[in-house]
Design an enzyme around this catalytic site. Structure first.
Site, PDB file in Angstrom:
ATOM      1  N   LYS A  52       0.839  -1.207   0.000  1.00 47.63           N
ATOM      2  CA  LYS A  52       0.000   0.000   0.000  1.00 47.63           C
ATOM      3  C   LYS A  52       0.872   1.255   0.000  1.00 47.63           C
ATOM      4  CE  LYS A  52      -3.909  -2.352   2.059  1.00 47.63           C
ATOM      5  NZ  LYS A  52      -4.927  -2.511   3.086  1.00 47.63           N
ATOM      6  N   GLN A  96      -5.327  -1.695   9.446  1.00 38.32           N
ATOM      7  CA  GLN A  96      -5.205  -2.999   8.787  1.00 38.32           C
ATOM      8  C   GLN A  96      -5.787  -4.100   9.679  1.00 38.32           C
ATOM      9  OE1 GLN A  96      -4.033  -3.245   5.644  1.00 38.32           O
ATOM     10  NE2 GLN A  96      -4.135  -5.466   5.520  1.00 38.32           N
ATOM     11  N   ASP A 119     -11.775   2.500   3.614  1.00 35.29           N
ATOM     12  CA  ASP A 119     -12.121   1.078   3.541  1.00 35.29           C
ATOM     13  C   ASP A 119     -13.620   0.887   3.340  1.00 35.29           C
ATOM     14  OD1 ASP A 119      -9.942  -0.695   3.765  1.00 35.29           O
ATOM     15  OD2 ASP A 119      -9.739  -0.291   5.920  1.00 35.29           O
TER      16      ASP A 119
HETATM   17  N1  L34 Z   1      -8.513  -2.504   6.929  1.00 35.25           N
HETATM   18  N2  L34 Z   1      -7.722  -4.583   6.371  1.00 35.25           N
HETATM   19  C1  L34 Z   1      -8.224  -3.399   5.991  1.00 35.25           C
HETATM   20  N3  L34 Z   1      -8.455  -3.082   4.687  1.00 35.25           N
HETATM   21  C2  L34 Z   1      -8.157  -3.975   3.711  1.00 35.25           C
HETATM   22  O1  L34 Z   1      -8.434  -3.684   2.428  1.00 35.25           O
HETATM   23  C3  L34 Z   1      -7.599  -5.206   4.064  1.00 35.25           C
HETATM   24  N4  L34 Z   1      -7.205  -6.143   3.129  1.00 35.25           N
HETATM   25  C4  L34 Z   1      -7.390  -7.566   3.430  1.00 35.25           C
HETATM   26  C5  L34 Z   1      -6.763  -7.825   4.814  1.00 35.25           C
HETATM   27  N5  L34 Z   1      -6.989  -6.756   5.767  1.00 35.25           N
HETATM   28  C6  L34 Z   1      -7.410  -5.507   5.421  1.00 35.25           C
HETATM   29  C7  L34 Z   1      -6.155  -6.013   2.308  1.00 35.25           C
HETATM   30  O2  L34 Z   1      -5.575  -4.962   2.133  1.00 35.25           O
HETATM   31  C8  L34 Z   1      -6.645  -8.239   2.320  1.00 35.25           C
HETATM   32  N6  L34 Z   1      -5.839  -7.190   1.724  1.00 35.25           N
HETATM   33  C9  L34 Z   1      -4.853  -7.405   0.731  1.00 35.25           C
HETATM   34  C10 L34 Z   1      -4.103  -6.368   0.194  1.00 35.25           C
HETATM   35  C11 L34 Z   1      -3.116  -6.606  -0.749  1.00 35.25           C
HETATM   36  C12 L34 Z   1      -2.882  -7.863  -1.196  1.00 35.25           C
HETATM   37  C13 L34 Z   1      -3.617  -8.904  -0.674  1.00 35.25           C
HETATM   38  C14 L34 Z   1      -4.594  -8.674   0.274  1.00 35.25           C
HETATM   39  C15 L34 Z   1      -1.794  -8.084  -2.184  1.00 35.25           C
HETATM   40  O3  L34 Z   1      -0.974  -7.222  -2.407  1.00 35.25           O
HETATM   41  N7  L34 Z   1      -1.731  -9.289  -2.779  1.00 35.25           N
HETATM   42  C16 L34 Z   1      -0.728  -9.675  -3.756  1.00 35.25           C
HETATM   43  C17 L34 Z   1       0.279 -10.659  -3.156  1.00 35.25           C
HETATM   44  C18 L34 Z   1       0.895 -10.202  -1.903  1.00 35.25           C
HETATM   45  C19 L34 Z   1       1.824 -11.238  -1.294  1.00 35.25           C
HETATM   46  O4  L34 Z   1       2.835 -11.560  -1.942  1.00 35.25           O
HETATM   47  O5  L34 Z   1       1.546 -11.709  -0.185  1.00 35.25           O
HETATM   48  C20 L34 Z   1      -1.440 -10.390  -4.897  1.00 35.25           C
HETATM   49  O6  L34 Z   1      -0.906 -10.387  -5.996  1.00 35.25           O
HETATM   50  O7  L34 Z   1      -2.506 -10.965  -4.653  1.00 35.25           O
END
Ligand code: L34
Length: 284
Positions: A52, A96, A119
């Site tokens: 982020k 988060q 959010d």
């Molecule tokens: N308050 N909490 C709040 N807001 C959110 O919107 C979230 N979420 C979820 C968990 N808790 C939260 C996220 O940000 C899930 N989430 C989230 C954000 C980013 C990614 C996955 C979940 C992400 O960047 N995923 C990458 C891989 C990351 C890795 O290597 O672990 C992808 O390509 O899916």
């Protein structure tokens, strides 16, 4: 063979548009600002928060991140939120999830000003989404809708099945599909004959949090399959809620994990922060 919906590519396209708008705002002396709060040292959350921060930098959005120790008290966290609620540099505040168990998530969410709730978890914003007259859309469900739109998938009149009923994904996802004229079913752990229901889906959204839970037998040939899940296997590899190897040959479109919905969640966060900054400065 399904078409793979590339969330990274779609994200990049939308983030370029956001960066352009941020640049236009900067010319007016306005810089959108996001505060991200992480309590504790959950490794997955650390990765998401880092992603982020980096996304903000790349888009020209100012960001502050607060990485607080796991034993931070609820009072301390609420005091920080109060400070950020009153900070004009900050247009978006995100705590988060999950928070450590000694902190009540609902109390924390309720404390964030609805105007800075990028959010869209605050009850005021949840209510607005229900009515269909909203400022912010929740990032993950909004990211799913953007992926569908970018892939040319129209929800109108389609059987849409959401597996999972969380406040963060399942419930708001169902509402957004409904706003887009889908016929929506929400399934959960008490659903009888789950596979029978999921097999009706033209558009199937998996948000269960169980690795490889959706298998080929649960998918109608030609369905659009969106995988919201992000699970870590014992070997450290990421996997979604969909058994990609078996489902991909059956589906018409499918999202991968990683590189599907995850990057879109962050893109929608940038979009909400931009929107909040514009609203704070009376720019439509
Ligand atoms: N308050 N909490 C709040 N807001 C959110 O919107 C979230 N979420 C979820 C968990 N808790 C939260 C996220 O940000 C899930 N989430 C989230 C954000 C980013 C990614 C996955 C979940 C992400 O960047 N995923 C990458 C891989 C990351 C890795 O290597 O672990 C992808 O390509 O899916």
């Amino acid at each position: 063979m399904a078409k793979i919906i590339n969330g990274k590519e779609v994200s990049e396209k939308i983030r370029l548009r956001i960066a352009e708008e941020v640049k236009d705002l900067a010319a007016k002396g306005i810089v959108p600002g996001l505060a991200v709060i992480l309590v504790g040292d959950d490794p997955a959350s650390q990765v998401y928060v880092r992603n982020k921060k980096r996304a903000c930098e790349q888009a020209g959005i100012y960001s502050e991140s607060y990485e607080l120790p796991g034993n931070t008290s609820q009072e301390e966290l609420l005091a920080l939120i109060d400070k950020l609620n009153n900070d004009p540099k900050i247009n978006g505040i995100l705590a988060q999830l999950p928070l450590p168990s000694h902190i009540d998530e609902e109390t924390v969410i309720n404390r964030i000003s609805p105007d800075k709730d990028v959010d869209a978890f605050h009850p005021v914003n949840v209510g607005k989404i229900m009515i269909g007259n909203y400022d912010f859309l929740p990032c993950t469900p909004a990211g799913v809708m953007a992926l569908l739109a970018e892939s040319g998938v129209d929800c109108a009149g389609k059987e849409c099945v959401v597996v999972g009923r969380s406040n963060i994904v399942g419930k708001p996802q169902a509402m957004l599909l409904l706003h887009n004229h889908g016929t929506v079913t929400i399934c959960h752990s008490r659903t009888k004959n789950l596979a029978e229901v999921t097999r009706r889906a033209d558009i199937l959204i998996a948000a269960v949090g169980k690795p490889d839970f959706i298998t080929a037998e649960m998918v109608k040939p030609g369905a659009v399959v969106i995988d919201v899940g992000i699970n870590r296997k014992a070997d450290g590899k990421l996997t979604g809620d969909v058994d990609f190897a078996s489902v991909e040959p059956v589906a018409s479109y499918i999202t991968p994990v990683p590189g599907g919905v995850g990057p879109m969640t962050i893109t929608m966060l940038l979009q909400n922060t931009l929107k909040s900054a514009k609203k704070a400065n009376n720019i439509s």
